[in-house]
Design a protein around this motif. Sequence first.
Motif, mmCIF file in Angstrom:
data_model
loop_
_atom_site.group_PDB
_atom_site.id
_atom_site.type_symbol
_atom_site.label_atom_id
_atom_site.label_comp_id
_atom_site.label_asym_id
_atom_site.label_seq_id
_atom_site.Cartn_x
_atom_site.Cartn_y
_atom_site.Cartn_z
ATOM 1 N N HIS A 309 1.462 -1.235 0.019
ATOM 2 C CA HIS A 309 -0.101 0.018 -0.017
ATOM 3 C C HIS A 309 1.347 1.579 -0.035
ATOM 4 C CE1 HIS A 309 -3.352 -2.277 0.525
ATOM 5 N NE2 HIS A 309 -3.507 -2.007 1.668
ATOM 6 N N LEU A 313 0.134 3.998 -2.632
ATOM 7 C CA LEU A 313 -0.530 5.409 -2.341
ATOM 8 C C LEU A 313 0.861 6.506 -3.075
ATOM 9 C CD1 LEU A 313 -2.087 6.514 0.009
ATOM 10 C CD2 LEU A 313 -2.247 4.228 0.008
ATOM 11 N N PRO A 323 -5.890 11.390 -1.459
ATOM 12 C CA PRO A 323 -6.967 10.792 -0.710
ATOM 13 C C PRO A 323 -8.496 11.552 -0.339
ATOM 14 C CG PRO A 323 -5.011 10.265 0.287
ATOM 15 C CD PRO A 323 -5.073 11.105 -0.604
ATOM 16 N N LEU A 332 -8.044 5.212 -2.837
ATOM 17 C CA LEU A 332 -6.684 5.810 -2.166
ATOM 18 C C LEU A 332 -6.863 5.931 -0.317
ATOM 19 C CD1 LEU A 332 -4.724 8.105 -4.057
ATOM 20 C CD2 LEU A 332 -5.238 6.162 -4.463
ATOM 21 N N ARG A 333 -7.832 6.414 0.033
ATOM 22 C CA ARG A 333 -8.352 6.479 1.233
ATOM 23 C C ARG A 333 -8.489 5.013 1.602
ATOM 24 N NH1 ARG A 333 -11.819 11.403 2.415
ATOM 25 N NH2 ARG A 333 -9.862 12.212 2.955
ATOM 26 N N LEU A 336 -5.195 3.798 2.158
ATOM 27 C CA LEU A 336 -3.519 4.121 3.444
ATOM 28 C C LEU A 336 -4.992 3.728 4.874
ATOM 29 C CD1 LEU A 336 -2.169 7.575 3.696
ATOM 30 C CD2 LEU A 336 -4.242 6.665 5.422
ATOM 31 N N ILE A 383 0.471 12.072 3.100
ATOM 32 C CA ILE A 383 0.564 10.620 4.015
ATOM 33 C C ILE A 383 -0.020 10.751 5.104
ATOM 34 C CG2 ILE A 383 1.009 8.722 4.730
ATOM 35 C CD1 ILE A 383 2.194 8.080 1.484
#
Length: 955
Positions: A309, A313, A323, A332-333, A336, A383
């Motif tokens: 992951h 990301l 995200p 993407l959220r 993550l 991030i």
Amino acid sequence: MSTTNAEDDTPVLEWPMEKVRDTFKNYFVEQHGHVFWPSSPCVPVDDPTLLFTNAGMNQYKPLFLGTCDPNLEMSKLTRAVNSQKCIRAGGKHNDLDDVGKDVYHHTFFEMLGNWSFGDYFKAGAIDMAWQCLTVTFGLDPERLYATYFAGDELTPVDEEARQLWLRYLPDDRVLPFDARDNFWEMGATGPCGPCTEIHYDRIGGRDASKLVNADLPDVMEIWNVVFIQYNREADGSLRPLPAQHVDTGMGFERLTSILQNVDSNYDTDIFIPLFTAIQNITGARPYAKKVGKEDPEYIDMAYRVVADHIRTLCFAITDGAVPSNDGRGYVLRRVLRRAVRYGRQNLGAELGFFAKLVPAFVDVMGSAFPEVVEKQEYVTGIIQEEEESFSRTLDKGLQKFNELAEKVGADQIFSGADAHFLYTSMGFPVDLTELMAEEKGMTLNKEEFEAKMQEEHDISQAAHLAKMAGGSGKDMRLVAEQTSYLVGQNISATDDAAKYVWHEELADCVVKACFIGRNETEDMIGFVGSISPESSAVGIVLDKSSFYAEAGGQVYDVGTLTSSTGAVVKITNVQAYGQFVLHLGEVASGTLSVGDTVKCSVDYVRRAPIASNHTMTHVLNHALREVLIKRPEKESGKTSTLTVDQKGSLVDETKLRFDFSWSGQLTPEQLAEVEKLCMDRIVNAVPVDAYVAPLGDAQQISSLRAVFGEKYPDPVRVVAVSDHAVPEMLANPQDSQWNEYSVEFCGGTHLTNTKEAEAFVLLAEEGIAKGIRRITAITTGEAKKAIALANEFESKLTAAEVVQGDDLESTVKQLSAELDGLDIAAVKKMQFREQLATMTKQVLAYKKQKLAGGSKVVMRFDFGVEGKVAKSVMTAFGKQVKDKALLLVTADPEADRFMVIAGAPKAMKDLNCKAWIEAATDGLDAKGGGKPDSAQYQVSGVEAVDTVLEKARKF
């Protein structure tokens, strides 16, 4: 495979990952004349049908469909090779749910590929693949198996591919399979063809033919070669294509694992450095390659999830995604938050661990993809923010999940409605909830969850299609089957060069196709010979046009088409699909047929403010970079590592909207500077020059701004807001003086001079996603109106400065409500709010004099529901009245809601402000929270204000 370093006994890989990638590329470039064509971004910039780039062929779709712009360099390709960045998480191809559970699934991977566009075909592709694997990479031929298409009732068996493979492999290792495995199609209609796959047996020394396509890690597909040779017609039949293509894809990670002689992709030098970093940061035990029941605490699964992951990301954010709550941002959220949950819960990681993995990722991938090095700081920041945001709700969400899980009945089915609640209220992606349910032996009712999500999607999609179809309910898009049909009818690209001409009607335009909507005709494609008022929503393709099709953030033109036979079509939308411009609207009168001649009449009055907003978007882009990057660099004498990159824009006849990368809210001083720079350009009457230049030459201009990942034609249109014309810049492209001007690639319609914009007002600046800000502004008459409104309001504020007592209270209420509804400059609005806050303090001082006795004060004072203003008021009261608690109610009648805010001196231990508000709003739709000494809630329905005040006084 590896050897040992004689000096320190450390293992030295014979096939490190860089060598694998370079060897593949060099084989096709040096031995077979392919052009190395760099990987496109894994976030598509020009294909809204894809969440992410999920295959190497994605960027070549225009070549396969015959819709590639002949001005693009890509159109000249006949052979290409690369390693494509791919993400399969969400959409049709989604491996997210499987990552971590086994040792061969990934959400991010590289696809090694070679392509032929009308050049070599089956024999060449198979010969090259065999030589590449067995000679260049030295794989054991005895472990290789090939598959071919076995045919069906509509499509013949691919006997040619079979015979070609029999030159290299025995009959029992050339295996037939059906269309699911060995026939590739772009869509229900359009280019398609059989494919042949190459499978590798990791164990060897056996007959593994029955294990091919059995989804086993020891016998796996490593290369797929697609032969695009047919067009699927609407009736299901196949028509041979005039040009035949080859599209191949080989898993880089899989090939590397084979060459390094390890059991899985996760045991290669692609992942081992990430595992080392994970262990160092989290303190978890080392990775032990365990799967399933051998990994009861899910530690090794967590290693694989986190490592996979962080790759996804980092690449996705580098390539332009962030995200968020919808689309690819939501995917993407999910990715993550899934990684953070495994890291925190299974590896014992502390808050912030995930962002600390970015440097390790950059060390592994930076040499092959230098863009990740350039964006490292930006990616880390995004991030980190997202991780912190989720971590604040993670513990609460896990507690809520456990509460809901305890209520699950004997059927062990976790409710889809509860999963939807966890998603909307706690930010828990559904796959995370599903995994936690599985860990407790439960099954998630995924259908119920998806039904709720589909409801939201249907509402959004219906609104989009309604806009396209003018409310007719039709689907007026041109997708693969429509563009293929047009190409098959030998219809040439629409010549829309006249869109840059103003105030002239374009005559003698020939109708090449009439469209009434997908699925609206017997063949389901949607094209007819003629259209009339009874046709409802229609689309028209012309040989040439002066209409601007929506593109580059600029809205479409509107106007009319008038035929030589007297038919009139009102055009309300214009869209470009590949090389074709589709004019959408309704026939007002007469009948329009294919072959008719029409006159294009664009509404230039509407286009004028659009052009103004577009030109000033360029100026704004330049001003932001000047204020946020260049000036701080000059002041500090240091080069900034920060960037201001365009992330999207929208310009129409009422406003301009510009999205850009930046880590935090702009200060009032920065906003004022940006607005002044834009206004100065208008006052100074700067020329706007548009010039078409060779792409390579234009890219050398020092101040050029281009959107990352965008494909630009060659030659390319350069728009410069400058006292110097573009040819002058091209003559000396590295001259530093060009840095003072806006220079961009752009196909939009623009002003000829900034003075035509008349004025510029920056209305708002806000965050729309992690690391993405949005500015909304206006020009021309709208801007002048905003300036006049601000001046008028300023006069009212000046007049209010002499008002006192009860009159001041009513004046402040009236001015606060009026200010909320004003569309004026953001900086001006901030200044006015500060002035009103000062007046509010004067009102409180006056109220203090009228207060008598008691420890609690309950009052209503309407200034809207601005949280910052309310906080300022409460602070002012606390400074002036140190021995009393205040419960304040402020309403916004237009929004039909009000705010209740309470504060008490810390020494007042016998009063709980949160309980005070909850008692006063009991039974109402109130949302908020707080602590014993301060609390704040918002309540729907202003008719309840008096009731709240009464309950508050009785508390």
